[in-house]
Design a protein around this motif. Structure first.
Motif, PDB file in Angstrom:
ATOM      1  N   ASP A  46       0.831  -1.208   0.000  1.00  0.00           N
ATOM      2  CA  ASP A  46       0.000   0.000   0.000  1.00  0.00           C
ATOM      3  C   ASP A  46       0.864   1.255   0.000  1.00  0.00           C
ATOM      4  OD1 ASP A  46      -2.284  -1.573  -0.016  1.00  0.00           O
ATOM      5  OD2 ASP A  46      -2.533  -1.485   2.166  1.00  0.00           O
ATOM      6  N   GLN A  47       1.970   1.230   0.734  1.00  0.00           N
ATOM      7  CA  GLN A  47       2.881   2.373   0.787  1.00  0.00           C
ATOM      8  C   GLN A  47       3.509   2.637  -0.583  1.00  0.00           C
ATOM      9  OE1 GLN A  47       5.962   2.078   3.750  1.00  0.00           O
ATOM     10  NE2 GLN A  47       6.943   3.967   3.098  1.00  0.00           N
ATOM     11  N   VAL A  48       3.896   1.591  -1.299  1.00  0.00           N
ATOM     12  CA  VAL A  48       4.468   1.760  -2.641  1.00  0.00           C
ATOM     13  C   VAL A  48       3.444   2.424  -3.552  1.00  0.00           C
ATOM     14  CG1 VAL A  48       5.279   0.548  -4.720  1.00  0.00           C
ATOM     15  CG2 VAL A  48       6.129  -0.127  -2.471  1.00  0.00           C
ATOM     16  N   PHE A  49       2.191   1.997  -3.482  1.00  0.00           N
ATOM     17  CA  PHE A  49       1.150   2.624  -4.306  1.00  0.00           C
ATOM     18  C   PHE A  49       0.954   4.092  -3.934  1.00  0.00           C
ATOM     19  CE2 PHE A  49      -0.604  -1.787  -5.159  1.00  0.00           C
ATOM     20  CZ  PHE A  49      -0.209  -1.792  -6.488  1.00  0.00           C
ATOM     21  N   ARG A  50       1.027   4.417  -2.636  1.00  0.00           N
ATOM     22  CA  ARG A  50       0.896   5.820  -2.208  1.00  0.00           C
ATOM     23  C   ARG A  50       2.085   6.642  -2.696  1.00  0.00           C
ATOM     24  NH1 ARG A  50      -0.897   3.470   2.454  1.00  0.00           N
ATOM     25  NH2 ARG A  50       1.088   3.748   3.513  1.00  0.00           N
ATOM     26  N   GLU A  51       3.312   6.106  -2.546  1.00  0.00           N
ATOM     27  CA  GLU A  51       4.523   6.836  -2.951  1.00  0.00           C
ATOM     28  C   GLU A  51       4.562   7.093  -4.446  1.00  0.00           C
ATOM     29  OE1 GLU A  51       7.817   4.485  -1.607  1.00  0.00           O
ATOM     30  OE2 GLU A  51       7.509   5.002   0.496  1.00  0.00           O
ATOM     31  N   SER A  52       4.014   6.196  -5.207  1.00  0.00           N
ATOM     32  CA  SER A  52       4.065   6.335  -6.658  1.00  0.00           C
ATOM     33  C   SER A  52       2.733   6.817  -7.224  1.00  0.00           C
ATOM     34  CB  SER A  52       4.448   5.000  -7.295  1.00  0.00           C
ATOM     35  OG  SER A  52       3.442   4.046  -7.038  1.00  0.00           O
ATOM     36  N   ALA A  53       1.925   7.491  -6.401  1.00  0.00           N
ATOM     37  CA  ALA A  53       0.572   7.870  -6.789  1.00  0.00           C
ATOM     38  C   ALA A  53       0.526   8.609  -8.125  1.00  0.00           C
ATOM     39  CB  ALA A  53      -0.078   8.713  -5.703  1.00  0.00           C
ATOM     40  N   GLY A  54       1.499   9.461  -8.405  1.00  0.00           N
ATOM     41  CA  GLY A  54       1.505  10.173  -9.670  1.00  0.00           C
ATOM     42  C   GLY A  54       1.937   9.300 -10.828  1.00  0.00           C
ATOM     43  N   ASP A  55       2.692   8.256 -10.540  1.00  0.00           N
ATOM     44  CA  ASP A  55       3.256   7.424 -11.601  1.00  0.00           C
ATOM     45  C   ASP A  55       2.628   6.051 -11.706  1.00  0.00           C
ATOM     46  OD1 ASP A  55       5.124   9.357 -12.285  1.00  0.00           O
ATOM     47  OD2 ASP A  55       6.522   8.671 -10.745  1.00  0.00           O
ATOM     48  N   VAL A  56       1.785   5.686 -10.753  1.00  0.00           N
ATOM     49  CA  VAL A  56       1.251   4.328 -10.763  1.00  0.00           C
ATOM     50  C   VAL A  56       0.420   4.114 -12.024  1.00  0.00           C
ATOM     51  CG1 VAL A  56      -0.855   4.797  -9.455  1.00  0.00           C
ATOM     52  CG2 VAL A  56       0.162   2.543  -9.363  1.00  0.00           C
ATOM     53  N   ALA A  87       5.241  -3.223  -6.673  1.00  0.00           N
ATOM     54  CA  ALA A  87       3.949  -3.640  -6.117  1.00  0.00           C
ATOM     55  C   ALA A  87       2.969  -3.866  -7.263  1.00  0.00           C
ATOM     56  CB  ALA A  87       3.405  -2.588  -5.160  1.00  0.00           C
ATOM     57  N   PHE A  88       2.037  -4.787  -7.041  1.00  0.00           N
ATOM     58  CA  PHE A  88       1.047  -5.088  -8.061  1.00  0.00           C
ATOM     59  C   PHE A  88      -0.261  -5.481  -7.405  1.00  0.00           C
ATOM     60  CE2 PHE A  88       4.240  -8.392  -7.512  1.00  0.00           C
ATOM     61  CZ  PHE A  88       3.503  -9.416  -6.930  1.00  0.00           C
ATOM     62  N   GLN A  89      -1.357  -5.231  -8.131  1.00  0.00           N
ATOM     63  CA  GLN A  89      -2.684  -5.606  -7.654  1.00  0.00           C
ATOM     64  C   GLN A  89      -3.547  -5.922  -8.859  1.00  0.00           C
ATOM     65  OE1 GLN A  89      -4.649  -2.942  -4.880  1.00  0.00           O
ATOM     66  NE2 GLN A  89      -6.642  -3.506  -5.699  1.00  0.00           N
ATOM     67  N   THR A  90      -4.245  -7.038  -8.788  1.00  0.00           N
ATOM     68  CA  THR A  90      -5.196  -7.428  -9.825  1.00  0.00           C
ATOM     69  C   THR A  90      -6.528  -7.679  -9.135  1.00  0.00           C
ATOM     70  OG1 THR A  90      -3.400  -8.542 -11.018  1.00  0.00           O
ATOM     71  CG2 THR A  90      -5.646  -9.030 -11.712  1.00  0.00           C
ATOM     72  N   THR A  91      -7.591  -7.054  -9.648  1.00  0.00           N
ATOM     73  CA  THR A  91      -8.922  -7.210  -9.083  1.00  0.00           C
ATOM     74  C   THR A  91      -9.872  -7.656 -10.189  1.00  0.00           C
ATOM     75  OG1 THR A  91      -8.431  -5.391  -7.564  1.00  0.00           O
ATOM     76  CG2 THR A  91     -10.733  -6.073  -7.729  1.00  0.00           C
ATOM     77  N   ALA A  92     -10.724  -8.614  -9.875  1.00  0.00           N
ATOM     78  CA  ALA A  92     -11.691  -9.143 -10.838  1.00  0.00           C
ATOM     79  C   ALA A  92     -13.100  -8.716 -10.462  1.00  0.00           C
ATOM     80  CB  ALA A  92     -11.605 -10.663 -10.889  1.00  0.00           C
ATOM     81  N   GLY A  93     -13.994  -8.831 -11.425  1.00  0.00           N
ATOM     82  CA  GLY A  93     -15.393  -8.482 -11.211  1.00  0.00           C
ATOM     83  C   GLY A  93     -16.170  -9.554 -10.471  1.00  0.00           C
ATOM     84  N   GLY A  94     -15.520 -10.603 -10.061  1.00  0.00           N
ATOM     85  CA  GLY A  94     -16.149 -11.690  -9.318  1.00  0.00           C
ATOM     86  C   GLY A  94     -15.068 -12.581  -8.747  1.00  0.00           C
TER      87      GLY A  94
END
Length: 175
Positions: A46-56, A87-94
């Motif tokens: 979560d911190q990596v996503f916050r730190e790279s908020a402009g570049d994510v 960091a990576f995140q994958t979310t599905a619709g189900g």
């Protein structure tokens, strides 16, 4: 059927597949002595996503049929404390029978082309079963100064037997 699955599992283990999600799958890549690779906690991801908020790199992709498929694919890279953090995140619709990332490559720019530095061999796969979200990451120590880095990966989800994929590449960082 059970004997066949057990035999297949034993064969895969004998071929060198690792259960460690930080290490590359396939040819059981082990980091060189100069590299230290460690898994990130969910808080660190979560911190990596916050730190790279402009570049994510965030892509929202929705399936037009039944609302299934990939809904969010995030891939980020930051630097600090002597580490490159991915960091990576994958979310599905189900709920997916399998969800995550594969073919992840940490690359550096050298003489007009992108060179993969991690994993040096094999392929990196991180996935989870029977869920709608897969989130993870790792940090790797690098001693090179003022180099350009990026990460590429393929997000995927298997839902009701159908595979959904999305290729992503992060913005370039200099570290």
């Amino acid at each position: 059927m059970k004997r066949v699955l057990t035999g297949l599992l034993c064969l895969l283990l004998a071929l060198g597949y690792s259960a460690d999600p930080v290490l590359a799958k396939g040819k059981a890549y082990r980091p060189q002595k100069r590299e230290q690779v460690r898994a990130l906690s969910q808080k660190e991801v979560d911190q990596v996503f916050r730190e790279s908020a402009g570049d994510v790199s965030v892509a929202v992709m929705r399936s037009s049929s039944l609302g299934n498929g990939l809904t969010t694919c995030k891939l980020a890279i930051t630097s600090g404390g002597g580490y490159l953090k991915v960091a990576f995140q994958t979310t599905a619709g189900g709920t997916a029978s399998r969800i995550g990332i594969r073919d992840l490559k940490l690359q550096t720019y050298e003489r007009s082309f992108w060179k993969t530095i991690y994993p040096a061999k094999g392929t990196y796969i991180y996935s989870k079963s029977k869920t709608g979200i897969c989130k993870g990451g790792f940090k790797i120590s690098k001693k090179a100064a003022k180099k350009k880095y990026r990460v590429t990966a393929k997000h995927f989800a298997v839902i009701k037997g159908k595979t959904y994929t999305k290729n992503k590449t992060t913005s370039v960082i200099v570290y």
